[in-house]
Design a protein around this motif. Sequence first.
Motif, PDB file in Angstrom:
ATOM      1  N   GLY A 121       0.789  -1.221   0.000  1.00  0.00           N
ATOM      2  CA  GLY A 121       0.000   0.000   0.000  1.00  0.00           C
ATOM      3  C   GLY A 121       0.823   1.274   0.000  1.00  0.00           C
ATOM      4  O   GLY A 121       1.986   1.292   0.401  1.00  0.00           O
ATOM      5  N   THR A 122       0.183   2.344  -0.450  1.00  0.00           N
ATOM      6  CA  THR A 122       0.789   3.679  -0.439  1.00  0.00           C
ATOM      7  C   THR A 122      -0.271   4.670   0.020  1.00  0.00           C
ATOM      8  O   THR A 122      -1.423   4.620  -0.418  1.00  0.00           O
ATOM      9  CB  THR A 122       1.362   4.046  -1.821  1.00  0.00           C
ATOM     10  OG1 THR A 122       2.049   5.299  -1.741  1.00  0.00           O
ATOM     11  CG2 THR A 122       0.290   4.130  -2.888  1.00  0.00           C
ATOM     12  N   GLN A 123       0.123   5.571   0.916  1.00  0.00           N
ATOM     13  CA  GLN A 123      -0.833   6.492   1.518  1.00  0.00           C
ATOM     14  C   GLN A 123      -1.104   7.679   0.602  1.00  0.00           C
ATOM     15  O   GLN A 123      -0.173   8.325   0.103  1.00  0.00           O
ATOM     16  CB  GLN A 123      -0.290   7.008   2.857  1.00  0.00           C
ATOM     17  CG  GLN A 123      -1.156   8.051   3.529  1.00  0.00           C
ATOM     18  CD  GLN A 123      -2.452   7.483   4.071  1.00  0.00           C
ATOM     19  OE1 GLN A 123      -2.451   6.436   4.727  1.00  0.00           O
ATOM     20  NE2 GLN A 123      -3.569   8.154   3.809  1.00  0.00           N
ATOM     21  N   VAL A 124      -2.378   7.965   0.415  1.00  0.00           N
ATOM     22  CA  VAL A 124      -2.819   9.159  -0.306  1.00  0.00           C
ATOM     23  C   VAL A 124      -3.644  10.001   0.659  1.00  0.00           C
ATOM     24  O   VAL A 124      -4.620   9.512   1.226  1.00  0.00           O
ATOM     25  CB  VAL A 124      -3.662   8.796  -1.539  1.00  0.00           C
ATOM     26  CG1 VAL A 124      -4.285  10.048  -2.150  1.00  0.00           C
ATOM     27  CG2 VAL A 124      -2.813   8.064  -2.564  1.00  0.00           C
ATOM     28  N   THR A 125      -3.230  11.228   0.849  1.00  0.00           N
ATOM     29  CA  THR A 125      -3.946  12.138   1.736  1.00  0.00           C
ATOM     30  C   THR A 125      -4.323  13.386   0.967  1.00  0.00           C
ATOM     31  O   THR A 125      -3.463  14.046   0.381  1.00  0.00           O
ATOM     32  CB  THR A 125      -3.087  12.524   2.954  1.00  0.00           C
ATOM     33  OG1 THR A 125      -2.695  11.330   3.649  1.00  0.00           O
ATOM     34  CG2 THR A 125      -3.868  13.419   3.903  1.00  0.00           C
ATOM     35  N   VAL A 126      -5.601  13.694   0.965  1.00  0.00           N
ATOM     36  CA  VAL A 126      -6.118  14.862   0.257  1.00  0.00           C
ATOM     37  C   VAL A 126      -6.636  15.855   1.288  1.00  0.00           C
ATOM     38  O   VAL A 126      -7.530  15.531   2.071  1.00  0.00           O
ATOM     39  CB  VAL A 126      -7.232  14.486  -0.727  1.00  0.00           C
ATOM     40  CG1 VAL A 126      -7.670  15.710  -1.525  1.00  0.00           C
ATOM     41  CG2 VAL A 126      -6.760  13.380  -1.667  1.00  0.00           C
ATOM     42  N   SER A 127      -6.065  17.039   1.275  1.00  0.00           N
ATOM     43  CA  SER A 127      -6.466  18.066   2.238  1.00  0.00           C
ATOM     44  C   SER A 127      -7.450  19.043   1.609  1.00  0.00           C
ATOM     45  O   SER A 127      -7.424  19.267   0.397  1.00  0.00           O
ATOM     46  CB  SER A 127      -5.241  18.814   2.749  1.00  0.00           C
ATOM     47  OG  SER A 127      -4.621  19.503   1.683  1.00  0.00           O
TER      48      SER A 127
END
Length: 128
Positions: A121-127
């Motif tokens: 997995g790879t983290q995607v964070t959308v602010s």
Amino acid sequence: QGLLVESGGGLVQAGGSLRLSCVAPTDTFKNYVLGWFRQAPGKEREFVVAISWNGGRTVYTDSVQGRFTIIRDNSKNALYLQMNNLEVEDTAVYYCAADVTRFRAQVPSRELRNYGYWGKGTQVTVSS
């Protein structure tokens, strides 16, 4: 190192774009459906998109249709997910996975249980 390795995650503002990659060290999965799933905090892992072995057929979950594009390059043993117009709700860990239950399947499966090989997995964070 695992059979599938994701990269490309990160922090991005809403409306922005990211491109995820998933690479296999060999051509083990070139004849099988590949897919992307995601898991947000406190939620179950969910299907995002999948692509047939030759790239001829794709299946998207409704929430990403028109914003995300899946591409595979069997010559590089690679899978990509181009994510545009990202939304806060897209925040999750993104996993690539291989469905090896059906050789050269034309219709990708949405069913998590069919996918037996997973990356970390790879983290995607959308602010906002």
